[in-house]
Design a protein around this motif. Structure first.
Motif, PDB file in Angstrom:
ATOM      1  N   TRP A  90       0.801  -1.222   0.000  1.00 23.92           N
ATOM      2  CA  TRP A  90       0.000   0.000   0.000  1.00 23.92           C
ATOM      3  C   TRP A  90       0.831   1.267   0.000  1.00 23.92           C
ATOM      4  CZ3 TRP A  90      -4.139  -1.841  -1.711  1.00 23.92           C
ATOM      5  CH2 TRP A  90      -4.652  -3.037  -1.259  1.00 23.92           C
ATOM      6  N   GLY A  91       2.141   1.170   0.027  1.00 24.90           N
ATOM      7  CA  GLY A  91       2.986   2.359  -0.020  1.00 24.90           C
ATOM      8  C   GLY A  91       4.234   2.200   0.824  1.00 24.90           C
ATOM      9  N   PRO A  92       5.122   3.188   0.773  1.00 26.00           N
ATOM     10  CA  PRO A  92       6.395   3.087   1.479  1.00 26.00           C
ATOM     11  C   PRO A  92       6.248   3.325   2.988  1.00 26.00           C
ATOM     12  CG  PRO A  92       6.230   5.214   0.423  1.00 26.00           C
ATOM     13  CD  PRO A  92       5.009   4.426   0.002  1.00 26.00           C
ATOM     14  N   VAL A  93       7.127   2.663   3.742  1.00 21.28           N
ATOM     15  CA  VAL A  93       7.189   2.845   5.186  1.00 21.28           C
ATOM     16  C   VAL A  93       8.647   3.117   5.545  1.00 21.28           C
ATOM     17  CG1 VAL A  93       6.825   1.787   7.456  1.00 21.28           C
ATOM     18  CG2 VAL A  93       5.251   1.289   5.586  1.00 21.28           C
ATOM     19  N   GLN A  94       8.883   4.149   6.361  1.00 24.44           N
ATOM     20  CA  GLN A  94      10.240   4.485   6.787  1.00 24.44           C
ATOM     21  C   GLN A  94      10.183   5.062   8.204  1.00 24.44           C
ATOM     22  OE1 GLN A  94      12.256   7.595   4.560  1.00 24.44           O
ATOM     23  NE2 GLN A  94      14.233   6.614   4.910  1.00 24.44           N
ATOM     24  N   VAL A  95      11.158   4.667   9.033  1.00 23.11           N
ATOM     25  CA  VAL A  95      11.208   5.165  10.401  1.00 23.11           C
ATOM     26  C   VAL A  95      12.553   5.823  10.686  1.00 23.11           C
ATOM     27  CG1 VAL A  95       9.590   3.435  11.274  1.00 23.11           C
ATOM     28  CG2 VAL A  95      12.019   3.001  11.413  1.00 23.11           C
ATOM     29  N   ARG A  96      12.531   6.718  11.675  1.00 26.74           N
ATOM     30  CA  ARG A  96      13.743   7.377  12.172  1.00 26.74           C
ATOM     31  C   ARG A  96      13.808   7.092  13.669  1.00 26.74           C
ATOM     32  NH1 ARG A  96      13.019  12.945  11.071  1.00 26.74           N
ATOM     33  NH2 ARG A  96      13.765  12.477   8.987  1.00 26.74           N
ATOM     34  N   ILE A  97      14.993   6.676  14.129  1.00 28.25           N
ATOM     35  CA  ILE A  97      15.144   6.359  15.550  1.00 28.25           C
ATOM     36  C   ILE A  97      16.147   7.299  16.193  1.00 28.25           C
ATOM     37  CG2 ILE A  97      14.574   3.930  15.232  1.00 28.25           C
ATOM     38  CD1 ILE A  97      17.616   3.330  15.558  1.00 28.25           C
ATOM     39  N   THR A  98      16.002   7.478  17.487  1.00 24.76           N
ATOM     40  CA  THR A  98      16.960   8.236  18.279  1.00 24.76           C
ATOM     41  C   THR A  98      17.432   7.336  19.412  1.00 24.76           C
ATOM     42  OG1 THR A  98      15.823  10.303  17.776  1.00 24.76           O
ATOM     43  CG2 THR A  98      17.334  10.323  19.657  1.00 24.76           C
ATOM     44  N   LEU A  99      18.740   7.200  19.536  1.00 21.76           N
ATOM     45  CA  LEU A  99      19.348   6.414  20.600  1.00 21.76           C
ATOM     46  C   LEU A  99      20.119   7.353  21.508  1.00 21.76           C
ATOM     47  CD1 LEU A  99      20.508   3.989  17.966  1.00 21.76           C
ATOM     48  CD2 LEU A  99      19.379   3.094  19.971  1.00 21.76           C
ATOM     49  N   LYS A 100      19.951   7.183  22.797  1.00 19.56           N
ATOM     50  CA  LYS A 100      20.706   7.973  23.759  1.00 19.56           C
ATOM     51  C   LYS A 100      21.442   6.999  24.659  1.00 19.56           C
ATOM     52  CE  LYS A 100      20.475  11.907  26.786  1.00 19.56           C
ATOM     53  NZ  LYS A 100      19.707  13.055  27.206  1.00 19.56           N
ATOM     54  N   ASN A 101      22.774   7.063  24.611  1.00 19.03           N
ATOM     55  CA  ASN A 101      23.629   6.151  25.374  1.00 19.03           C
ATOM     56  C   ASN A 101      23.255   4.691  25.121  1.00 19.03           C
ATOM     57  OD1 ASN A 101      24.981   8.358  26.503  1.00 19.03           O
ATOM     58  ND2 ASN A 101      23.455   8.523  28.135  1.00 19.03           N
ATOM     59  N   LEU A 159      12.788  -0.303  10.885  1.00 17.08           N
ATOM     60  CA  LEU A 159      13.335  -0.180  12.227  1.00 17.08           C
ATOM     61  C   LEU A 159      14.592  -1.030  12.384  1.00 17.08           C
ATOM     62  CD1 LEU A 159      13.148   0.801  15.180  1.00 17.08           C
ATOM     63  CD2 LEU A 159      11.521  -1.078  15.591  1.00 17.08           C
ATOM     64  N   GLN A 160      14.551  -2.253  11.866  1.00 16.79           N
ATOM     65  CA  GLN A 160      15.720  -3.127  11.960  1.00 16.79           C
ATOM     66  C   GLN A 160      16.901  -2.547  11.193  1.00 16.79           C
ATOM     67  OE1 GLN A 160      16.032  -6.083  13.837  1.00 16.79           O
ATOM     68  NE2 GLN A 160      18.142  -5.591  13.393  1.00 16.79           N
ATOM     69  N   SER A 161      16.652  -1.966  10.032  1.00 14.07           N
ATOM     70  CA  SER A 161      17.754  -1.387   9.249  1.00 14.07           C
ATOM     71  C   SER A 161      18.348  -0.172   9.978  1.00 14.07           C
ATOM     72  CB  SER A 161      17.298  -0.998   7.841  1.00 14.07           C
ATOM     73  OG  SER A 161      16.481   0.143   7.857  1.00 14.07           O
ATOM     74  N   ALA A 162      17.510   0.610  10.649  1.00 16.08           N
ATOM     75  CA  ALA A 162      18.004   1.747  11.415  1.00 16.08           C
ATOM     76  C   ALA A 162      18.840   1.268  12.602  1.00 16.08           C
ATOM     77  CB  ALA A 162      16.853   2.627  11.898  1.00 16.08           C
ATOM     78  N   LEU A 163      18.380   0.232  13.288  1.00 19.92           N
ATOM     79  CA  LEU A 163      19.126  -0.316  14.418  1.00 19.92           C
ATOM     80  C   LEU A 163      20.459  -0.908  13.961  1.00 19.92           C
ATOM     81  CD1 LEU A 163      16.185  -1.986  16.377  1.00 19.92           C
ATOM     82  CD2 LEU A 163      17.550  -0.028  17.121  1.00 19.92           C
ATOM     83  N   ASP A 164      20.445  -1.577  12.812  1.00 18.02           N
ATOM     84  CA  ASP A 164      21.682  -2.144  12.263  1.00 18.02           C
ATOM     85  C   ASP A 164      22.665  -1.031  11.934  1.00 18.02           C
ATOM     86  OD1 ASP A 164      20.617  -4.678  12.487  1.00 18.02           O
ATOM     87  OD2 ASP A 164      20.123  -4.857  10.355  1.00 18.02           O
ATOM     88  N   SER A 165      22.177   0.050  11.344  1.00 16.53           N
ATOM     89  CA  SER A 165      23.047   1.168  10.992  1.00 16.53           C
ATOM     90  C   SER A 165      23.606   1.857  12.228  1.00 16.53           C
ATOM     91  CB  SER A 165      22.289   2.200  10.164  1.00 16.53           C
ATOM     92  OG  SER A 165      21.898   1.652   8.930  1.00 16.53           O
ATOM     93  N   ALA A 166      22.801   1.947  13.264  1.00 13.09           N
ATOM     94  CA  ALA A 166      23.228   2.615  14.486  1.00 13.09           C
ATOM     95  C   ALA A 166      24.294   1.815  15.222  1.00 13.09           C
ATOM     96  CB  ALA A 166      22.038   2.847  15.413  1.00 13.09           C
ATOM     97  N   SER A 167      24.231   0.497  15.114  1.00 10.86           N
ATOM     98  CA  SER A 167      25.183  -0.326  15.849  1.00 10.86           C
ATOM     99  C   SER A 167      26.502  -0.491  15.111  1.00 10.86           C
ATOM    100  CB  SER A 167      24.578  -1.698  16.152  1.00 10.86           C
ATOM    101  OG  SER A 167      24.377  -2.408  14.956  1.00 10.86           O
ATOM    102  N   SER A 168      26.552  -0.121  13.846  1.00  9.02           N
ATOM    103  CA  SER A 168      27.816  -0.275  13.104  1.00  9.02           C
ATOM    104  C   SER A 168      28.621   0.994  13.073  1.00  9.02           C
ATOM    105  CB  SER A 168      27.536  -0.730  11.677  1.00  9.02           C
ATOM    106  OG  SER A 168      26.704   0.192  11.011  1.00  9.02           O
TER     107      SER A 168
END
Length: 168
Positions: A90-101, A159-168
């Protein structure tokens, strides 16, 4: 007597007309497919690519997106990462995450299906529920929202791709 007997042509005409009208109503009530060209994704704002802070565990989610991200800010252990855009039925989905410490403090859906009133109705309850679940789980290992399966799957992958990017 049989309902379609030849000495009752008016009854046959009425039944054939009713069947045709019923078929047209069913056909017109189907939801049309949204092509990728008409779907609009909100672009992520540009920012510096410097990162600092801890990493986040992905919690063993069964879906994994790519590891590309756009955006990131580095101030006192805070990192903002935008996940991949996931094309759903039904269309694109994209999320932005913020991690603190290293802890997931914010999850924002920056793009999700909202082309028609039905999409808006579904996602008005699905997106906040997905956000709450992601913050509680601190990972992409979240449940699918009933009635919003495609949005839930796309949300989880982004969300998983954002978490993967944040951890690398």
């Amino acid at each position: 007597m049989h309902a379609l007997k030849k000495n009752r042509p008016l009854r046959r005409i009425v039944l054939a007309g009713a069947a045709t009208v019923s078929g047209m109503v069913l056909l017109l009530s189907m939801k049309p497919h949204t092509s990728a060209e008409t779907a609009v994704a909100v672009p992520a704002p540009s920012s510096s690519s410097g990162v600092s802070g801890g990493s986040s565990s992905s919690g063993g989610s069964s879906s994994s997106g790519g590891s590309s991200s756009s955006g990131g800010s580095a101030t006192s252990g805070t990192k903002t990462v935008t996940g991949d855009t996931v094309q759903t039925r039904w269309g694109p989905v994209q999320v932005r995450i913020t991690l603190k410490n290293g802890k997931l403090t914010e999850v924002e859906a920056i793009s999700y299906p909202s082309d028609n009133p039905r999409d808006q109705e579904i996602n008005s309850y699905a997106v906040p529920q997905l956000r709450r679940e992601a913050l509680a789980a601190q990972s992409a290992n979240i449940d699918t929202v009933s009635g919003a399966t495609y949005t839930s799957d796309g949300y989880r992958q982004s969300l998983q791709s954002a978490l993967d990017s944040a951890s690398s």
